[in-house]
Each structure stands twice: as structure tokens, then as C-alpha cells.
Design an enzyme around this catalytic site. Structure first.
Site, PDB file in Angstrom:
ATOM      1  CB  SER A 195       1.217  55.008  13.881  1.00  0.00           C
ATOM      2  OG  SER A 195       2.022  54.068  14.638  1.00  0.00           O
ATOM      3  CG  ASP A 217       4.758  54.728  18.056  1.00  0.00           C
ATOM      4  OD1 ASP A 217       4.454  54.367  19.234  1.00  0.00           O
ATOM      5  OD2 ASP A 217       4.135  53.912  17.357  1.00  0.00           O
TER       6      ASP A 217
END
Length: 455
Positions: free
Chosen positions: A104, A247
Site C-alpha cells: 500500500s 498511492d
């Protein structure tokens, strides 16, 4: 057994620094344990596999594939793809589960596995405990004739895109008529696989940076305001109407106004919720660490706001229980049940563009309508002793505050419009302190109060 001392193991995943705890052997064992769990739970034995663009991703994806096949799982590989795409593919293919190889927002030296159940949602605490029982025991390996198969699915991103464009309150023709100019920063993550197609479908002109999917992140990958200087400059130099930043695994979206200023990731969910609640009023769910701008959005829409423990699965489960219209987290993660119960940056982008198209107002004006509070976040090393005594002492010190113990301790003073949240991180060996108030001085003072209370 695996040495987990250098790993962060949570209910729905495991992450660590490459070669410093996280190795192909570790990934293969976790994947095999998950595969054995998935076969036991069903349906079937298909497991979807996808990854973000990290440099270590191909190596770990191959290790995960081997682990899954070794227990008899048939692997369907979607390649580099957003995590929400992987989750949707689990649902679309009626698979027994899924694995996303992604850390992530963590820095480039990290990677991880995220465990996805047959609903396409991450494992919850009970499911995670059941899966770990396989990890800690003897994993039932398949003999040569029962090894799992392998295939590739090249249509997962397109199916995800179709689902977004079919959302009933996303008017594609209206958005296209506005000819928005969008600046885009995908941080050389998996966003390059879906955002260009989405923005093209919505008729946007695009000025883009960091679109290569090679995982060589040019900035800190978390899309917080302090990391978006290059995108802010691009918005100003290109004359874009707004900027979008995601992201590496594309579940979080941050926004930059047409003036070239990052408005803060808390506003992504607030603005998306404004749009959805215009069309479908209903309960709104967020987590305990999200800005109270969400209280204001809910109050103006005349709907209840429900707060859940931090973590996507906790918010998603609460959304199910409340039959929520929309929900998510203040880190830029928007969950829209019309698409799926998972954080989804492309969904968030479509909703924000729809709001701009419907209102005719620029992003900075819409954010100003919501209002602003000052939020201060700190990280401190996690103490060795349990935190319960700290929570008890703080709750006793502030008896006038509402205390919520769902996840650490959250103290809130509704009349004064301020709150403080202290909780251990699920992804790093730290304690997070998050405080919000009308002024930065008040928020900072709350942070210092909580910091002083820690041993």
C-alpha cells in the site's frame, strides 16, 4: 515455523521490509496457509492473485503462486492491478479468495500480502485467526497429481472500470461535457493501469506524471499533502482544474485544488459523500480517526454518522450492518457499496468529478463549504507494556469527554468540536496519536497531553 519478529502481522495481512524479515520463503508459507484456508472455506479452489508495481512484486508474486499451487489452489493472476481490482475479481470469478501483493502506502523497501475472502473483502479478525491456525500448524500440501493450476486474467481492470461507469449517480455524459483538465500523479504505482482509461472515458484532458508502473517511487508513496509538491506545481503550470494523486495500490485518493494546493486527504471522503448523499440519503460510516468534517457533512445531509474501528474491513463490516450509503476512511479511502465494499481511488475520482460537474463550483470552493479543522498526527514508539492502563488513566482524567474504546481510546468533546485518538498501529511498531480541534494550538496541546501519558 516462521520468525515474525521483523514482520507486521494483522488480521488481514502480513508486511515487512524486503530481506529484513520478508523473504520469498515467508511469502510462500503465508500464501500456502491462506490457500489451505481458502479451500476449506470455499467456494471451490480458485484464488485470485494481483500485485502493485513494487520492484519486489514479481519475485513475491511467483513465491505466492508456488505456495498456493502447493496446496492445490488454482491461481488466476491479474498481474499489476489496483487492490480494489483484485478484490472485485474475487467476486466476479466467484473465487475462494484472493491475495494482493502490496504494501500500500509504505516506502519502497516494504512489501506485503493482503488476504481477501470469497466476498472480495479483506479477512476480518475471526477469519484471520482461522487462517493463521493453518500457518502455525502443518499445512496440508497437495501431492503431484493435485497441484493447483495457473492462468491469467487480462480483463479485471476493464471490468472494474465498467462497474464504476455504471454507478447510477455518475453521469458520464455530464462529466464529459465539462471537459475537465485533470493533473494526475500515480507515483509509478498500479494507478497507471486504470486512471488513464477512467479519465479518458470521462472526457478529461490529462496532464500526468509518474505513470510508469515500475515501482520506482519518485516521492514518499503515501498521498498526504506534504508529499504532493510536484503535483501541486503541475496543476499550477498546466492550468488544470484539479489534481489527483493516488498511492501505489490505488485504494486512496488525494486532491489538489485548481490553485495548486493540496486540500488534505480527509476531504476526499467528505466531497464524495456530499455527492452521494445528494442522490441517496442514508447512513454514513467512517473510522474513529477521521476528521469531524464528516460530522458536518452528515449533519447537513440529515443522515446519521457512525464511527467504526480503524481498518478497512472494520468500516466495511459496519457499513454492511448499517446498510450505509457510503463510507470510508479519512486517508482518502472511499467505499461505495454500488461498486464494492472496498476502498477505491478510481471510484472516489469519479464521484468528485461528478460533484464538480453538478455544482459548477471549483474544488477549493466546495472544500471551503465543508469547513476546516486543524488535525495534528504524531507517531511514537510502541511501549512494551499493554496500553489499557494508559487508556484508563486518560478516560479518568477527562470525565467530561465521551470515551470510545472500540479501537484504542478516542476522547471527544462535541460542543468544543475537538477530539483525540490514541491507538497502536496495525502496520508499524508505533502508537499513533491523532488530535483535531478548531485551532492548531488546541490540537497540538491535545497531542502533547496524550504523549505525556505514554510510558
Amino acid at each position: 515455523m516462521i520468525d515474525t519478529s521483523n514482520l507486521m502481522v494483522s488480521v488481514s495481512g502480513v508486511r515487512g521490509r524486503v530481506a529484513e524479515g520478508l523473504t520469498p520463503e515467508v511469502i510462500a508459507r503465508f500464501a500456502a496457509a491462506f490457500g489451505a484456508y481458502a479451500i476449506k472455506r470455499g467456494p471451490g479452489k480458485t484464488v485470485v492473485l494481483g500485485r502493485d508495481s513494487r520492484v519486489s512484486g514479481p519475485m513475491f508474486a511467483r513465491a505466492a503462486t508456488a505456495g498456493l499451487q502447493s496446496v492445490g489452489c488454482d491461481v488466476v493472476d491479474v498481474g499489476i492491478a489496483p487492490t480494489p481490482t483484485v478484490q472485485l475479481a474475487v467476486e466476479d470469478l466467484k473465487a475462494a479468495g484472493g491475495l494482493a501483493v502490496t504494501a500500500s502506502h509504505n516506502p519502497i523497501e516494504w512489501n506485503a500480502l493482503k488476504f481477501i475472502g470469497p466476498t472480495g473483502m479483506f479477512l476480518d479478525a475471526e477469519e484471520g485467526a482461522e487462517m493463521r491456525a493453518f500457518l502455525e500448524g502443518d499445512i496440508p500440501r497437495a501431492i503431484w497429481s493435485d497441484l493447483g493450476g495457473y492462468s491469467q486474467d487480462e480483463g479485471a481492470v476493464e471490468r472494474h472500470l465498467e462497474r464504476i461507469l455504471e454507478v447510477p449517480f455518475v453521469d458520464v455524459d455530464l462529466i464529459r461535457s465539462k471537459n475537465f483538465h485533470v493533473a494526475l500523479d500515480c507515483v509509478r504505482g498500479a494507478g497507471g493501469r486504470i486512471f488513464p482509461q477512467l479519465l479518458e472515458a470521462l472526457g478529461c484532458r490529462v496532464s500526468a506524471i509518474n505513470m510508469e508502473t515500475d515501482g520506482l517511487f519518485p516521492r514518499e508513496p503515501e498521498p498526504v499533502a506534504e508529499n504532493l509538491g510536484e503535483l501541486e506545481a503541475l496543476v499550477r503550470s498546466s492550468g488544470a482544474d484539479l489534481g489527483l494523486a493516488t498511492d501505489p495500490d490505488v485504494d486512496r485518493l488525494s486532491l489538489v485544488s485548481g490553485e495548486g494546493s493540496a486540500i488534505g486527504e480527509d476531504y476526499t471522503l467528505a466531497l464524495a459523500s456530499m455527492l452521494v448523499l445528494r442522490h441517496r440519503p442514508g447512513p454514513l460510516v467512517t473510522n474513529l480517526s477521521t476528521s469531524r468534517v464528516m460530522d458536518d457533512v452528515a449533519e447537513r445531509a440529515g443522515v446519521p454518522l457512525v464511527r467504526a474501528a480503524v481498518g478497512e474491513i472494520n468500516v466495511a463490516r459496519r457499513m454492511q450492518a448499517e446498510n450505509a450509503t457510503i463510507g470510508g476512511e479519512g486517508n482518502g479511502g472511499v467505499i461505495l457499496p454500488d461498486v464494492h465494499l472496498t476502498r477505491d481511488a478510481p471510484v472516489a475520482a469519479a464521484l468528485v468529478l461528478q460533484l464538480l460537474a453538478e455544482t459548477g463550483k471549483p474544488l477549493h470552493a466546495l472544500a471551503a463549504e465543508i469547513g476546516r479543522y486543524e488535525i495534528v498526527k504524531e507517531k511514537v514508539p510502541r511501549p512494551a507494556q499493554p496500553l489499557d492502563a494508559v487508556y484508563d488513566a486518560l478516560a479518568a482524567r477527562f470525565p467530561e469527554a465521551h470515551a470510545d474504546r472500540q479501537d484504542g481510546l478516542r476522547l471527544s468533546w462535541a460542543a468544543e468540536k475537538r477530539w483525540a485518538h490514541l491507538r497502536p498501529s496495525g502496520t508499524e511498531p508505533i502508537v499513533r496519536i491523532i488530535c483535531e480541534a478548531p485551532t492548531r494550538a488546541d490540537a497540538s496541546a491535545l497531542v502533547e497531553t496524550l504523549r505525556a501519558a505514554l510510558p
